[in-house]
Design an enzyme around this catalytic site. Sequence first.
Site, PDB file in Angstrom:
ATOM      1  N   THR A 155       1.680 -20.871  21.623  1.00 41.73           N
ATOM      2  CA  THR A 155       0.370 -20.562  22.189  1.00 41.73           C
ATOM      3  C   THR A 155      -0.492 -19.769  21.213  1.00 41.73           C
ATOM      4  OG1 THR A 155      -0.809 -19.422  23.985  1.00 41.73           O
ATOM      5  CG2 THR A 155       1.311 -18.494  23.328  1.00 41.73           C
ATOM      6  N   GLN A 156      -1.808 -20.021  21.273  1.00 40.39           N
ATOM      7  CA  GLN A 156      -2.765 -19.242  20.483  1.00 40.39           C
ATOM      8  C   GLN A 156      -2.968 -17.847  21.071  1.00 40.39           C
ATOM      9  OE1 GLN A 156      -6.509 -21.271  20.019  1.00 40.39           O
ATOM     10  NE2 GLN A 156      -5.573 -23.183  19.357  1.00 40.39           N
ATOM     11  N   THR A 205       0.809  -1.221   0.000  1.00 42.44           N
ATOM     12  CA  THR A 205       0.000   0.000   0.000  1.00 42.44           C
ATOM     13  C   THR A 205       0.838   1.266   0.000  1.00 42.44           C
ATOM     14  OG1 THR A 205      -1.784  -1.146   1.183  1.00 42.44           O
ATOM     15  CG2 THR A 205      -1.807   1.248   1.264  1.00 42.44           C
ATOM     16  N   ASP A 223       1.874  -7.440  -4.142  1.00 41.59           N
ATOM     17  CA  ASP A 223       1.055  -7.371  -2.938  1.00 41.59           C
ATOM     18  C   ASP A 223       1.649  -8.355  -1.944  1.00 41.59           C
ATOM     19  OD1 ASP A 223      -1.159  -8.221  -1.074  1.00 41.59           O
ATOM     20  OD2 ASP A 223      -2.254  -6.721  -2.233  1.00 41.59           O
TER      21      ASP A 223
END
Length: 343
Positions: A278-279, A15, A59
């Site tokens: 870990t999440q 961007t 991109d």
Amino acid sequence: MFNKPKILLIYTGGTIGMIKDADTGALKAFNFKKIIKGIPELKLLECDIETVSFENPIDSSNMKISDWQMMANIIEEHYNNFDGFVVLHGSDTMSYSASALSFMFENLSKPIVFTGSQLPIGDIRTDAKENLITAIQIASLQEKGKPIIQEVSLYFEYKLYRGNRTTKISAEHFNAFTSPNFPELAESGVHLKINNDVLFKSKAGKKLKVNSNFNNDVLILKLFPGISKNILQLLLNTPNLKGVVLETYGAGNAPMENWFIEEIEQAIQRGLHIVNVTQCSGGSVIMGTYETSTRLKEIGLISGKDITTEAAIAKLMYLLGQNVAPNVFKTIFETSLRGEMND
């Protein structure tokens, strides 16, 4: 006699490199050969800036290992002629790329600063100019003729982070990144404040090594309540699969059902490298704290400690690409190589 630092600006896409056509309102790629003319504020910086662009800017959602290698090749080729490097990159996969390059560059003694923006550089409300100007300024910082920052970092919305400690948290806000388990390296306000105590320093006198071989026979597997044996079996038996980043609950916890543990154990015995992360957005894996992680520790799961998922997958691909011997793979992964985890 004072020599201005030389900074190489590398545009990969994203961007930040877009500008709005005044007539049509459509976004189009910005010509980075004219960047000094387009952003006159850069002339006020006490450094000399040169630019290079990917032949076909992309991109960041299309980012691949070959693109990481291209970035590394550009930096390696110009390493001796510049004092710092700023990589302009789409924000979506910036944390992955910053992590990957941190592992590629061993004994790095110059700054590689990733930055980008949420709005195009030509937008009237853009965050691109501040991010770009300050990233260049940070890459130019020197003390006694040596760069102050000597690692791969990421600058966004007034904060400089260690690149392999970051994760993107917002597609909407300008402060799009965070470093959940490590303090920022610097903060930009009226003054630029450097947190010298946490900066990563390579061993003095060591020659730069660029290790760009990565192996992408890997996957990220996020646990969820109700995960089935058939799906787990299918994924862990994927042909040519070499490594898995397993996103578990809390401090590294997983289901205690026998079939689950048996599938994981059999995969490890087949030579699959499985990393426990870990999440949670912050915190660390500490296997053995709860009964639900004790068995994972016993069967030889690799502890990702407080590493991010982005850095974990990059490190896994990196170590596999370096053909690290199986008997030391776990030990090396659990050791901090570029400040990506706490020992």
